[in-house]
Design an enzyme around this catalytic site. Sequence first.
Site, PDB file in Angstrom:
ATOM      1  N   ARG A  62      20.660  -3.820  -5.409  1.00  0.00           N
ATOM      2  CA  ARG A  62      19.258  -5.022  -4.168  1.00  0.00           C
ATOM      3  C   ARG A  62      20.877  -6.290  -3.868  1.00  0.00           C
ATOM      4  O   ARG A  62      21.678  -6.146  -5.035  1.00  0.00           O
ATOM      5  CB  ARG A  62      18.818  -5.866  -4.510  1.00  0.00           C
ATOM      6  N   HIS A  72      14.702  -2.882   3.792  1.00  0.00           N
ATOM      7  CA  HIS A  72      14.215  -2.088   2.926  1.00  0.00           C
ATOM      8  C   HIS A  72      12.980  -1.165   2.466  1.00  0.00           C
ATOM      9  O   HIS A  72      11.557  -1.303   2.671  1.00  0.00           O
ATOM     10  CB  HIS A  72      13.197  -3.751   2.091  1.00  0.00           C
ATOM     11  N   GLN A  97       9.731  -1.928   0.151  1.00  0.00           N
ATOM     12  CA  GLN A  97       8.580  -2.439   0.550  1.00  0.00           C
ATOM     13  C   GLN A  97       7.308  -1.456   1.337  1.00  0.00           C
ATOM     14  O   GLN A  97       6.961  -1.444   0.769  1.00  0.00           O
ATOM     15  CB  GLN A  97       9.003  -3.827   0.859  1.00  0.00           C
ATOM     16  N   ASP A 150       7.241 -12.363   7.660  1.00  0.00           N
ATOM     17  CA  ASP A 150       8.463 -12.250   6.751  1.00  0.00           C
ATOM     18  C   ASP A 150       9.077 -13.506   7.050  1.00  0.00           C
ATOM     19  O   ASP A 150       8.852 -14.020   7.720  1.00  0.00           O
ATOM     20  CB  ASP A 150       8.939 -11.409   6.432  1.00  0.00           C
ATOM     21  N   CYS A 206       5.807  -9.914   2.788  1.00  0.00           N
ATOM     22  CA  CYS A 206       5.988  -8.864   1.550  1.00  0.00           C
ATOM     23  C   CYS A 206       6.085  -9.933   0.636  1.00  0.00           C
ATOM     24  O   CYS A 206       6.852  -9.503  -0.459  1.00  0.00           O
ATOM     25  CB  CYS A 206       7.813  -7.703   1.712  1.00  0.00           C
ATOM     26  N   ARG A 228       3.560  -2.702  -4.917  1.00  0.00           N
ATOM     27  CA  ARG A 228       5.103  -1.810  -5.858  1.00  0.00           C
ATOM     28  C   ARG A 228       5.284  -1.575  -6.432  1.00  0.00           C
ATOM     29  O   ARG A 228       6.022   0.156  -6.743  1.00  0.00           O
ATOM     30  CB  ARG A 228       5.847  -3.506  -5.364  1.00  0.00           C
TER      31      ARG A 228
HETATM   32  N1  NVA Z   1      13.607 -10.485   4.202  1.00  0.00           N
HETATM   33  C1  NVA Z   1      13.491 -11.119   3.846  1.00  0.00           C
HETATM   34  C2  NVA Z   1      12.538  -9.952   2.570  1.00  0.00           C
HETATM   35  C3  NVA Z   1      12.947 -10.634   1.501  1.00  0.00           C
HETATM   36  C4  NVA Z   1      11.695  -9.939  -0.323  1.00  0.00           C
HETATM   37  C5  NVA Z   1      15.559 -11.315   2.693  1.00  0.00           C
HETATM   38  O1  NVA Z   1      15.682 -10.594   2.707  1.00  0.00           O
HETATM   39  O2  NVA Z   1      15.166 -12.557   2.003  1.00  0.00           O
HETATM   40  N1   CP Z   2       9.541  -7.945  -1.671  1.00  0.00           N
HETATM   41  C1   CP Z   2       9.903  -7.924  -2.317  1.00  0.00           C
HETATM   42  O1   CP Z   2      11.228  -7.354  -2.258  1.00  0.00           O
HETATM   43  O2   CP Z   2       9.849  -9.320  -3.145  1.00  0.00           O
HETATM   44  P1   CP Z   2      10.833  -9.868  -4.249  1.00  0.00           P
HETATM   45  O3   CP Z   2      12.473 -10.118  -3.180  1.00  0.00           O
HETATM   46  O4   CP Z   2      10.488 -10.936  -5.164  1.00  0.00           O
HETATM   47  O5   CP Z   2      12.104  -8.855  -5.336  1.00  0.00           O
END
Ligand code: NVA
Ligand code: CP
Length: 318
Positions: free
Chosen positions: A114, A141, A144, A235, A275, A303
Site C-alpha cells: 500500500r 484499489h 477492494q 467513499d 469501502c 475483503r
Molecule cells: N479513497 C480512500 C480509500 C480508503 C480505503 C483513500 O485512498 O484514502
Molecule cells: N477499505 C479499505 O481498504 O480499508 P482500510 O484502509 O482499513 O484497509
Amino acid sequence: MASASSGLASKLSSFSKNNFLSSSDLNTNQILSLFELAKQLKVGNRRIDLGNRVLGLIFKKASTRTRVSFQVAMARLGGQTVDLNPQVTQLGRGEPIKDTARVLSRYCDALAIRTFSQQEIEEYAEWSSIPVINALTDLEHPCQALADYLTIQEKFGELKGINLSYIGDGNNVANSLMICGALLGVNVNICSPNGFEADSNILEKARSLTEFGSKISICNDPFKAAKEAQVIYTDVWASMGQEKEHLKRKEIFEQYKVDQKLIDLADDSVVLLHCLPAHRGEEVTEEVLEGKNSSVFDQAENRLHVQQALLAVQLGGL
Ligand code: NVA
Ligand code: CP
C-alpha cells in the site's frame, strides 16, 4: 465436487504467480472464477493449505481492513505474514526499491503493498520474482473492487446489467470500480463535482474493456445518478494523502453527500456500499450508513474471502 474444483483450477491457473497491480490484470473469466472460489471458502466448502507460505506487507499508509484481511487470509491458508513497515526496515532510510524487492523475493512468497504512486508498485513488480499485490495506491484499489462486485453478485444474484452509481470523489476506489465493472458487464456511473471527476486515462481504459456491453460514464448530477441506481457507492471526499484539502473539499462536495433524500430517489431495494472507513456526516449520513439499504459490513467481510481466493491462486494452491 472434485470436478468443480479442478474446473476452477484450470480457469484460474493462468493467474498463478501473476501480479495484481490493477483491476485490469484479471480477465472476466478469472474474476468470476475467483468469486466462485471465494464463495466456497466463505461457506467452508473448500479448504486450501498453502503450507507455510509467507506474505510480506509493505504499508506506507494506514489500514484496518486490507491489512487484517490479508493477515487472516494467510493464516487460514496455513501461512503467515511479515510486517515490513518502512519505519522499521531500511526502506525508511532510503534503500532503493530495486534492491529491497530482490532481497524480499528471496524470503517471501508474495508482497502486498500500500503506497502513494502506482509507479512505485510497478517498480516493485519489475524487480520482484514473486507476485506483487496492490493493496491501494493513489490510482487504484483493485482488491477492494473484487470484494465490492462479489457483494453485488451475492445481493442481486448477477452482475451483468446492474446499474452502479458512485457518488463522490473520482478517486482510486472509483477507478478500480470502473475497470472491474467494465469487465463484469456492470454499468458504472461516476458522479463527482466539477474538477473532481475520475481519471480520464482510467475512464478510457475501462471503456476499452466493455465487451459485455456495460456502460461506463461520468456525470456531475447526484440526483440523476441516484435515480438510476441499483447500487449507490460512496467513499471519503479526501483520501489518504489529501488531508490538507479536507476542509475545502467539504464545501465543494456538500451536494454529493449520500443522505436519506438521495437514497429515497433510488429503488426501494437500492444497496448502499462504502469501502470504509466512513466519515459520518460528510460523504454519508449516520442514518444511511446504519440504515436498511446498507451492506457495508457484508462488503467489508468479503475483503477476506476474495483475498484468500486471490492468494490461493497466486501462490499456486489450487
Ligand atoms: N479513497 C480512500 C480509500 C480508503 C480505503 C483513500 O485512498 O484514502
Ligand atoms: N477499505 C479499505 O481498504 O480499508 P482500510 O484502509 O482499513 O484497509
